[in-house]
Write a protein that holds these residues in place. Structure first.
Motif, short mmCIF file in Angstrom:
data_model
loop_
_atom_site.label_atom_id
_atom_site.label_comp_id
_atom_site.label_asym_id
_atom_site.label_seq_id
_atom_site.Cartn_x
_atom_site.Cartn_y
_atom_site.Cartn_z
N ASP A 110 0.94 -1.22 0.10
CA ASP A 110 -0.02 -0.04 -0.08
C ASP A 110 0.82 1.35 -0.04
O ASP A 110 1.55 1.49 1.21
CB ASP A 110 -0.88 -0.17 1.23
N VAL A 111 0.88 1.90 -0.99
CA VAL A 111 2.02 3.03 -1.36
C VAL A 111 1.67 4.02 -0.47
O VAL A 111 2.64 4.82 0.11
CB VAL A 111 2.15 3.55 -2.82
N CYS A 112 0.37 4.48 -0.35
CA CYS A 112 -0.11 5.90 0.46
C CYS A 112 -1.03 5.36 1.62
O CYS A 112 -2.29 5.38 1.48
CB CYS A 112 -0.63 6.71 -0.52
N ALA A 113 -0.51 4.69 2.72
CA ALA A 113 -1.18 3.82 3.48
C ALA A 113 -1.97 4.69 4.53
O ALA A 113 -3.00 4.12 4.98
CB ALA A 113 -0.53 2.82 4.06
N ALA A 114 -1.65 5.64 5.18
CA ALA A 114 -2.20 6.38 6.32
C ALA A 114 -3.71 6.76 5.77
O ALA A 114 -3.90 7.43 4.83
CB ALA A 114 -1.43 7.50 6.81
N PRO A 115 -4.57 6.74 6.61
CA PRO A 115 -4.65 6.33 8.12
C PRO A 115 -4.59 4.68 8.23
O PRO A 115 -4.71 4.09 9.41
CB PRO A 115 -5.82 6.87 8.81
N CYS A 133 3.07 -1.45 4.61
CA CYS A 133 2.27 -0.23 4.38
C CYS A 133 3.40 1.01 4.26
O CYS A 133 4.00 1.10 5.33
CB CYS A 133 1.54 0.04 5.74
N ASN A 134 3.39 1.74 3.31
CA ASN A 134 4.21 2.93 3.22
C ASN A 134 3.47 4.18 3.23
O ASN A 134 2.27 4.46 2.66
CB ASN A 134 5.03 2.92 1.89
N GLU A 135 3.83 5.17 3.96
CA GLU A 135 3.25 6.49 4.17
C GLU A 135 4.60 7.48 4.09
O GLU A 135 5.56 7.30 4.84
CB GLU A 135 2.71 6.45 5.73
N GLY A 142 2.08 7.73 12.73
CA GLY A 142 1.45 7.53 14.36
C GLY A 142 -0.05 6.87 13.95
O GLY A 142 -0.02 5.86 14.48
N MET A 143 -0.64 7.48 13.30
CA MET A 143 -2.04 7.21 13.18
C MET A 143 -2.11 5.78 12.40
O MET A 143 -2.95 5.05 12.58
CB MET A 143 -3.07 8.17 12.28
N LEU A 144 -1.35 5.51 11.28
CA LEU A 144 -1.30 4.41 10.67
C LEU A 144 -0.76 3.17 11.48
O LEU A 144 -1.44 2.18 11.79
CB LEU A 144 -0.25 4.49 9.56
N ILE A 145 0.42 3.36 12.35
CA ILE A 145 0.67 2.43 13.09
C ILE A 145 -0.10 2.05 14.18
O ILE A 145 -0.40 0.84 14.62
CB ILE A 145 2.08 2.79 13.88
N SER A 146 -0.69 3.01 14.66
CA SER A 146 -1.80 3.00 15.86
C SER A 146 -2.77 1.79 15.52
O SER A 146 -3.32 0.89 16.12
CB SER A 146 -2.48 4.14 16.23
N ASN A 147 -3.52 2.28 14.44
CA ASN A 147 -4.57 1.60 13.58
C ASN A 147 -4.53 -0.07 13.36
O ASN A 147 -4.93 -0.90 13.51
CB ASN A 147 -5.24 2.08 12.33
N LEU A 148 -3.02 -0.29 12.85
CA LEU A 148 -2.56 -1.62 12.53
C LEU A 148 -2.44 -2.31 13.60
O LEU A 148 -2.85 -3.46 14.04
CB LEU A 148 -1.25 -1.32 11.86
N LYS A 149 -1.86 -1.48 14.92
CA LYS A 149 -1.68 -2.18 16.27
C LYS A 149 -2.92 -2.63 16.80
O LYS A 149 -3.04 -3.74 17.21
CB LYS A 149 -0.92 -1.31 17.08
N HIS A 154 -1.21 -8.52 10.98
CA HIS A 154 -0.08 -9.09 10.76
C HIS A 154 -0.04 -10.28 9.58
O HIS A 154 -1.14 -10.71 9.32
CB HIS A 154 0.32 -9.74 12.22
N PRO A 155 1.13 -10.46 9.15
CA PRO A 155 2.33 -9.88 9.20
C PRO A 155 2.13 -8.53 8.26
O PRO A 155 2.04 -8.64 7.37
CB PRO A 155 3.24 -11.09 8.76
N VAL A 156 2.88 -7.36 8.91
CA VAL A 156 2.96 -6.31 8.35
C VAL A 156 4.10 -5.35 8.76
O VAL A 156 4.69 -5.62 9.97
CB VAL A 156 1.50 -5.62 8.72
N GLY A 157 4.55 -4.63 7.74
CA GLY A 157 5.60 -3.68 8.04
C GLY A 157 5.29 -2.25 7.48
O GLY A 157 4.51 -2.08 6.84
N VAL A 158 5.96 -1.26 8.14
CA VAL A 158 5.61 0.08 7.96
C VAL A 158 7.06 0.77 7.45
O VAL A 158 7.78 0.64 8.34
CB VAL A 158 4.94 0.81 8.98
#
Length: 332
Positions: A110-115, A133-135, A142-149, A154-158
């Motif tokens: 996902d090239v433009c991932a947030a939120p 997930c790229n932003e 912060g909002m992207l990682i918070s929502n994924l958490k 998973h498995p996921v990387g930012v």
């Protein structure tokens, strides 16, 4: 009532020939009515539902629920527990082409991932071996990682990379690439929000240039026989049909794909199979979507080691699943 600007009136004339349809479109933006909220369930929805649920739309996947207007799903304990993600139905509409793709791809980017809405939709629909997930904008991480958490994806990387740098690092590696592109955000008006300058020609041209640059980089990420999804939450032809036409001409190895589930929503502004959700349909604030398949030749590139340049990652479901059966019917 907010009076439409001359730019908005002129733009409506470019979108619709019929005066009645122009009036409905402008009314949806400048006299917006409350839209039903939607939630994306991480697992199968509980029975009975803790919320009042509306009948599903024809294109709606079974793990998405549309709720009665005024439902405050974001304040329910299940939201904090990560059982679902709140979003507008338009986001679901834009991701419907993913439902027709083969499941369990090795890599989705996902090239433009947030939120994070499109990332969660891709994860739920496709169950990829790995989701990246790229932003590019650091303050949105912060909002992207918070929502994924919270939703225990998973498995996921930012990553936090410019799209060109991402393409240089991972050329022809991903089966599925998503570009939910930055845009003028005209559909925000249908949500009673502001979008300054969203009809101004300078704004549209600026976004179009940016969208073309991001799409060109995204094309380099797609492995042969892979898929590229492009979407926006705006209505301008410059940012939608014209970008799609430019891309198809510049990258003829990418063949636009029909999406049978969205046949009734095909855009009347292009010969390409692209699809529109208009705000006057009252199914969401509005969206544009088109899917291409890379039908060129070549060998995919092996996925390199990613851990050294990730901002954050989750490899296992470290949090116990929410007990959906314990949900209360309402939580004011």
């Amino acid at each position: 009532m907010v009076k439409p600007s001359r730019l908005a009136l002129n733009y409506a004339e470019r979108l619709f020939e019929a005066a009645a349809e122009r009036e409905r479109f402008l009314a949806a933006l400048f006299v917006p009515q409350p839209l039903p909220p939607a939630i994306l369930w991480r697992q199968d929805p509980p029975t009975p539902s803790p919320f009042p649920v509306l009948p599903p739309l024809p294109w709606q996947p079974p793990w998405v629920s549309r709720l009665a207007v005024g439902t405050r799903a974001g304040q329910h304990p299940l939201h904090q527990a990560g059982a679902y993600y709140c979003l507008d139905s338009s986001s679901v509409f834009a991701a419907v082409p993913l439902l027709s793709l083969p499941p369990s791809p090795k890599l989705v980017i996902d090239v433009c991932a947030a939120p994070g809405g499109k990332s969660l939709l891709a994860w739920r629909a496709l169950k990829p071996n790995y989701l990246l997930c790229n932003e590019a904008i650091p303050k949105r991480l912060g909002m992207l990682i918070s929502n994924l958490k919270r939703c225990r994806v998973h498995p996921v990387g930012v990553t936090c990379c410019d799209s060109a740098d991402l393409a240089a690092t991972l050329p022809q590696t991903a089966e599925v690439v998503i570009v939910d592109a930055p845009c003028s955000g005209q559909s925000l008006l249908a949500k009673s929000q502001t979008a300054e300058g969203c009809f101004h020609p300078l704004t549209l041209r600026h976004n179009q240039r940016r969208q073309k640059r991001i799409l060109a980089a995204a094309a380099a990420l797609v492995r042969p026989q892979g898929w590229l999804l492009y979407s926006t939450c705006t209505f301008s032809r410059e940012e939608n049909e014209e970008v799609a036409k430019w891309f198809s001409a510049k990258y003829p190895q990418f063949i636009p794909q029909t999406v049978p589930q969205l046949a009734a929503y095909r855009s009347h502004l292009s010969e390409l199979p692209c699809y529109r959700l208009w705000p006057q349909q009252q199914e969401g604030a509005g969206a544009f979507t088109i899917l291409w398949q890379h039908q060129g030749e070549g060998e995919p590139t092996p996925i390199p080691e990613l851990s050294n340049w990730l901002c954050w990652q989750a490899t296992t479901d470290a949090v116990e699943a929410a007990d959906l059966s314990a949900a209360s019917a309402d939580n004011p």
